[in-house]
Design a protein around this motif. Structure first.
Motif, PDB file in Angstrom:
ATOM      1  N   TYR A  90      -3.397 -11.841  -4.222  1.00  0.00           N
ATOM      2  CA  TYR A  90      -4.356 -11.595  -5.305  1.00  0.00           C
ATOM      3  C   TYR A  90      -5.264 -12.798  -5.495  1.00  0.00           C
ATOM      4  O   TYR A  90      -6.498 -12.674  -5.570  1.00  0.00           O
ATOM      5  CB  TYR A  90      -3.603 -11.303  -6.607  1.00  0.00           C
ATOM      6  N   SER A  91      -4.655 -13.982  -5.616  1.00  0.00           N
ATOM      7  CA  SER A  91      -5.479 -15.170  -5.858  1.00  0.00           C
ATOM      8  C   SER A  91      -6.379 -15.447  -4.662  1.00  0.00           C
ATOM      9  O   SER A  91      -7.534 -15.847  -4.811  1.00  0.00           O
ATOM     10  CB  SER A  91      -4.598 -16.388  -6.167  1.00  0.00           C
ATOM     11  N   GLN A  92      -5.860 -15.166  -3.476  1.00  0.00           N
ATOM     12  CA  GLN A  92      -6.655 -15.418  -2.273  1.00  0.00           C
ATOM     13  C   GLN A  92      -7.887 -14.536  -2.234  1.00  0.00           C
ATOM     14  O   GLN A  92      -9.004 -15.002  -1.969  1.00  0.00           O
ATOM     15  CB  GLN A  92      -5.778 -15.142  -1.045  1.00  0.00           C
ATOM     16  N   VAL A  93      -7.692 -13.238  -2.495  1.00  0.00           N
ATOM     17  CA  VAL A  93      -8.826 -12.324  -2.367  1.00  0.00           C
ATOM     18  C   VAL A  93      -9.851 -12.602  -3.455  1.00  0.00           C
ATOM     19  O   VAL A  93     -11.056 -12.568  -3.219  1.00  0.00           O
ATOM     20  CB  VAL A  93      -8.346 -10.854  -2.372  1.00  0.00           C
ATOM     21  N   LEU A  94      -9.387 -12.909  -4.672  1.00  0.00           N
ATOM     22  CA  LEU A  94     -10.341 -13.197  -5.736  1.00  0.00           C
ATOM     23  C   LEU A  94     -11.106 -14.484  -5.440  1.00  0.00           C
ATOM     24  O   LEU A  94     -12.308 -14.591  -5.695  1.00  0.00           O
ATOM     25  CB  LEU A  94      -9.611 -13.310  -7.080  1.00  0.00           C
ATOM     26  N   TYR A  95     -10.425 -15.455  -4.881  1.00  0.00           N
ATOM     27  CA  TYR A  95     -11.097 -16.704  -4.542  1.00  0.00           C
ATOM     28  C   TYR A  95     -12.178 -16.478  -3.492  1.00  0.00           C
ATOM     29  O   TYR A  95     -13.302 -16.972  -3.617  1.00  0.00           O
ATOM     30  CB  TYR A  95     -10.078 -17.731  -4.030  1.00  0.00           C
ATOM     31  N   LEU A  96     -11.823 -15.714  -2.468  1.00  0.00           N
ATOM     32  CA  LEU A  96     -12.791 -15.503  -1.384  1.00  0.00           C
ATOM     33  C   LEU A  96     -14.010 -14.720  -1.880  1.00  0.00           C
ATOM     34  O   LEU A  96     -15.143 -15.008  -1.496  1.00  0.00           O
ATOM     35  CB  LEU A  96     -12.113 -14.742  -0.230  1.00  0.00           C
ATOM     36  N   ILE A  97     -13.777 -13.708  -2.717  1.00  0.00           N
ATOM     37  CA  ILE A  97     -14.874 -12.846  -3.154  1.00  0.00           C
ATOM     38  C   ILE A  97     -15.725 -13.545  -4.209  1.00  0.00           C
ATOM     39  O   ILE A  97     -16.952 -13.551  -4.137  1.00  0.00           O
ATOM     40  CB  ILE A  97     -14.333 -11.517  -3.709  1.00  0.00           C
ATOM     41  N   TYR A  98     -15.040 -14.152  -5.201  1.00  0.00           N
ATOM     42  CA  TYR A  98     -15.784 -14.635  -6.362  1.00  0.00           C
ATOM     43  C   TYR A  98     -16.173 -16.101  -6.294  1.00  0.00           C
ATOM     44  O   TYR A  98     -17.124 -16.509  -6.939  1.00  0.00           O
ATOM     45  CB  TYR A  98     -14.970 -14.365  -7.647  1.00  0.00           C
ATOM     46  N   PHE A  99     -15.458 -16.873  -5.523  1.00  0.00           N
ATOM     47  CA  PHE A  99     -15.793 -18.285  -5.495  1.00  0.00           C
ATOM     48  C   PHE A  99     -16.388 -18.727  -4.167  1.00  0.00           C
ATOM     49  O   PHE A  99     -17.046 -19.751  -4.093  1.00  0.00           O
ATOM     50  CB  PHE A  99     -14.547 -19.129  -5.825  1.00  0.00           C
ATOM     51  N   GLU A 100     -16.156 -17.994  -3.132  1.00  0.00           N
ATOM     52  CA  GLU A 100     -16.766 -18.293  -1.854  1.00  0.00           C
ATOM     53  C   GLU A 100     -17.910 -17.339  -1.538  1.00  0.00           C
ATOM     54  O   GLU A 100     -18.619 -17.528  -0.557  1.00  0.00           O
ATOM     55  CB  GLU A 100     -15.733 -18.230  -0.718  1.00  0.00           C
ATOM     56  N   GLY A 101     -18.048 -16.315  -2.354  1.00  0.00           N
ATOM     57  CA  GLY A 101     -19.176 -15.413  -2.174  1.00  0.00           C
ATOM     58  C   GLY A 101     -19.129 -14.574  -0.914  1.00  0.00           C
ATOM     59  O   GLY A 101     -20.162 -14.174  -0.374  1.00  0.00           O
ATOM     60  N   LEU A 102     -17.940 -14.314  -0.420  1.00  0.00           N
ATOM     61  CA  LEU A 102     -17.847 -13.507   0.792  1.00  0.00           C
ATOM     62  C   LEU A 102     -17.865 -12.027   0.431  1.00  0.00           C
ATOM     63  O   LEU A 102     -17.523 -11.632  -0.685  1.00  0.00           O
ATOM     64  CB  LEU A 102     -16.548 -13.831   1.540  1.00  0.00           C
ATOM     65  N   THR A 103     -18.251 -11.223   1.394  1.00  0.00           N
ATOM     66  CA  THR A 103     -18.181  -9.784   1.197  1.00  0.00           C
ATOM     67  C   THR A 103     -16.739  -9.327   1.432  1.00  0.00           C
ATOM     68  O   THR A 103     -15.916 -10.079   1.974  1.00  0.00           O
ATOM     69  CB  THR A 103     -19.089  -9.046   2.187  1.00  0.00           C
ATOM     70  N   ALA A 104     -16.475  -8.100   1.076  1.00  0.00           N
ATOM     71  CA  ALA A 104     -15.125  -7.559   1.275  1.00  0.00           C
ATOM     72  C   ALA A 104     -14.778  -7.536   2.761  1.00  0.00           C
ATOM     73  O   ALA A 104     -13.644  -7.806   3.155  1.00  0.00           O
ATOM     74  CB  ALA A 104     -15.025  -6.151   0.683  1.00  0.00           C
ATOM     75  N   ALA A 105     -15.770  -7.224   3.586  1.00  0.00           N
ATOM     76  CA  ALA A 105     -15.507  -7.175   5.029  1.00  0.00           C
ATOM     77  C   ALA A 105     -15.148  -8.550   5.568  1.00  0.00           C
ATOM     78  O   ALA A 105     -14.243  -8.710   6.391  1.00  0.00           O
ATOM     79  CB  ALA A 105     -16.730  -6.632   5.765  1.00  0.00           C
TER      80      ALA A 105
END
Lengths: 183, 534
Positions: free
Chosen positions: A131-146
């Motif tokens: 959970y923390s990993q996916v939220l970090y990648l999406i919201y703090f690194e600005g990556l797309t879901a893909a």
């Protein structure tokens, strides 16, 4: 070509300054990302250093099939997992393996500013690693879901579901901590 | 110097040390190899030299009759050959003869310190010449047996020398030839899109290859027995837990579903599409060699496996690796004249004659990228079901170009067979394409569409999204923010083909509108009635 890719290309062509630029641009984010599953900022820093060391020595090819950040974070994740595993086996290490960088700046505390953000990050830290990993990648690194899916080794659909569940879990955690400030 | 520069300096220092160590090891190996080669060559020269050297002849009375030699000053060079062949048994020059001083001028051999061969002339002695005899004394015959023993001794000495105590296992030195297809797969393993850690222990080793091969065998057994319907694969589901199966399936890509992999060139079974051989070849790529039988047994014994394993599985695996070991192609043994199939030869003839253009992507150049673009098109369209507008790589015009020209095998469909045919055509007699990495990257940069800018993501955005995520819009399973007939269709697609059109978790919550727990066709009917009523 994004900045990271162009810096890496310049590094491959022999410009060591470009390698420093890569570290300047990506190290903090990579450390924080690794920290989501290492749960120790110092180990995360060491693992991030191992990742950059791998780039420097082996010079893996970047073919541009994904963004440079995605590519780097994928390598970082695999390298960090191997590093964590090796580290768990070693009871002692030569002194030369350790180095000390003056901590005039603290990556974590610099990044987290404001009480609201502090509470948010504490709640994030209390979530499961995925959970923390996916939220970090999406919201703090600005990556797309893909891109996040690529790094995490999951399908895009799985990541979408993960984001949904992660946000629900984060909300529940924030409410548990009594966070009622202007959500 | 800021902290980033310090960090970079430290990493570069460690990296330089690692690179220097690697170079040092390579240099030691090269020196040792050169020394051994030189030593062997020198030994051979010495042996040959010893063989042709003569002991000096004692002056003897003319009629001593010690040795008979019918030679004249006019002895022709051809007689030298006669003598030589007479003298030698197993080695052409491995015999010693004495030197006839009076015949020194008669011989065509140049005066030198080198041993000379005394040759009896074939022509009979003339009246002006006195037949002379020469003692032929053997100074110690050299034969092949002694040469072989000498070289073996030299080699043994070299092997025992300190410089030969280790071999450079640098992954940069690849003497084994891999196909471009394999290199593409290895990149996927390296970059994480395809997982190589089958057993989930955090490492890639021969045990992972074992697990995948065993899974592949069992999967193919079920496939042959039950066909495509994997829900019937009882034997497989009995052996593998859901978690274990999910982990194994990640070796087939991030989608996590079994797919038939490309056949590996180093495999023994031309029909092995389970991916096990490619993974084994990846092991070879990483380690420069396959493990021996004893190493395999040692690695696999007392290991915990993700399914039930017996001794025959391990023995069968060792035999499989043994066959792979036999099939390794090295660069110094590669046969340039690869055998092509009739289909390939026909296709090449069509390309060469101009009947079919190999410039599939319409850039005016027939090169490896035409094949590559066909492959990308195939993945986008046939694997992911994307259209010209949806795909991430090509413009609509280029998509149409590839669609129109990509069927080079003339089987009616543009797919990976067309890619392989183009690849074979461009890579004739080699195993790798002739483009550089920079050329590849530059080409991809031109192909990849610009990504849409992502919305700013911050703590604020996360907090705002948390609030939004709780809001459930009943009747909006496709989460487009509104209720329409498309939502009804989405539910029916989810029911009909969950693998491809499955709803997300939030979508499932939104879809359940009929008051009965679970998403069914009735929910679709309800939503359809809402849409009609609205």
């Amino acid at each position: 070509m994004d900045n990271g890719a162009s810096s890496y290309l310049r590094f491959l062509n022999g410009e060591n300054d470009a390698f420093t630029e890569l570290i300047r641009q990506y190290k903090n984010g990579l450390v924080l990302f690794i920290n989501t599953f290492a749960c120790d900022i110092h180990i995360a820093e060491e693992a991030a250093d191992e990742t950059f060391l791998k780039l420097y020595v082996r010079r893996p090819r970047y073919n541009g099939a994904c963004s440079f950040k995605t590519w780097l974070y994928t390598i970082g994740k695999n390298t960090a997992l191997n590093y964590l595993k090796k580290r768990s086996r070693q009871s002692s290490r030569p002194l030369e393996d350790y180095y000390y960088i003056s901590d005039e700046t603290d990556i974590e505390s610099d990044y987290i500013k404001g009480e609201q953000n502090i509470i948010l990050h504490q709640a994030l830290g209390a979530l499961g690693k995925d959970y923390s990993q996916v939220l970090y990648l999406i919201y703090f690194e600005g990556l797309t879901a893909a891109e996040a899916a690529r790094i995490m080794g999951r399908t895009s659909r799985q990541v979408s579901d993960l984001i949904y569940r992660a946000k629900k879990a984060l909300r529940a955690e924030l409410e548990r901590r009594g966070f009622n400030g202007q959500i | 110097m800021d902290r980033y520069e310090k960090s970079a300096a430290f990493i570069m220092k460690r990296g330089d040390a690692a690179i220097a160590e690697r170079k040092r090891r390579k240099a030691v190996i090269l020196r040792s190899t050169a020394a051994l080669t030189f030593g062997t060559a020198a030994a051979l020269v010495v042996c040959i030299s010893l063989n042709v050297m003569k002991t000096p002849r004692k002056p003897a009375p003319a009629s001593s009759g010690i040795i008979t030699e019918t030679g004249t000053s006019a002895a022709a060079p051809s007689t030298a050959a006669v003598t030589t062949s007479v003298r030698t048994s197993t080695a052409s020059t491995a015999s010693t003869v004495t030197t006839q001083t009076t015949a020194a001028a008669a011989f065509t051999q140049e005066p030198s310190s080198a041993p000379k061969t005394t040759i009896p002339a074939t022509s009979p002695a003339t009246s002006e010449q006195t037949p002379e005899t020469t003692t032929i004394i053997s100074q110690g015959g050299i034969n092949m047996k002694k040469i072989s023993a000498f070289i073996a001794a030299l080699t043994a000495t070299g092997m025992l020398s300190p410089s030969f105590t280790y071999a450079d296992a640098s992954p940069d030195v690849h003497r084994v030839l891999f196909t471009q297809n394999e290199m593409n797969m290895f990149r996927e393993y390296e970059e994480g899109d395809y997982s190589s850690d089958i057993n989930g222990d955090g490492e890639f080793d021969i045990c992972d290859v074992f697990e995948l091969r065993l899974y592949g065998k069992r999967f193919m057994y079920c496939f042959d027995k039950y066909g495509h319907d994997q829900s019937k694969y009882a034997e497989l589901s009995e052996q593998y837990s859901r978690e274990a199966a999910d982990r194994i399936l990640r070796c087939y890509g991030s989608e996590g579903a079994f797919r038939f992999m490309p056949v590996s060139s180093g495999g023994t079974d031309p029909h092995d599409t389970t991916g096990a051989t490619i993974l084994a070849r990846y092991y070879l790529f990483k380690n420069d060699s396959y493990p021996s039988d004893s190493e395999i047994f040692s690695a696999l014994e007392s290991r915990s496996f993700i399914s039930s394993v017996d001794k025959t599985d391990i023995e069968s695996f060792a035999e499989y690796i043994g066959k792979l070991r036999e099939n390794i192609v090295y660069s110094d043994t590669y046969d340039d004249k690869r055998t092509y199939t009739d289909d390939e030869l026909e296709a090449f003839a069509r390309f060469d004659s101009g009947e079919v253009s190999a410039d599939v992507n319409g850039d005016g150049i027939e090169d490896f990228f035409d094949g590559y673009d066909v492959l990308v098109y195939h993945v986008m369209k046939n694997d992911r079901g994307q259209s010209a507008d949806e795909n991430e790589f090509f413009s609509s015009e280029k998509w149409a170009q590839i669609e129109a020209n990509g069927d080079v095998t003339l089987d009616g469909i543009v797919d990976d067979k067309d890619y392989r045919m183009l690849n074979s055509y461009f890579c004739r007699n080699t195993l790798t394409p002739s483009v550089t990495l920079d050329e590849m990257k530059e080409h991809l940069e031109k192909c990849i569409k610009e990504k849409e800018p992502t919305a700013e993501r911050t703590e604020k955005a996360l907090l705002a999204h948390i609030a939004e995520s709780v809001t459930v819009i009943k009747g909006d399973p496709n989460i487009d923010g509104r209720v329409s007939i498309a939502d009804s269709v989405a539910i029916l697609q989810h029911i009909g083909n969950r693998d491809r059109f499955g709803l997300s978790e939030q979508g499932l919550v939104n879809a359940d509108v009929d008051g009965i727990v679970g998403v069914t066709a009735n929910d679709a009917r309800v939503i359809q009635s809402w849409d009609a009523g609205a």
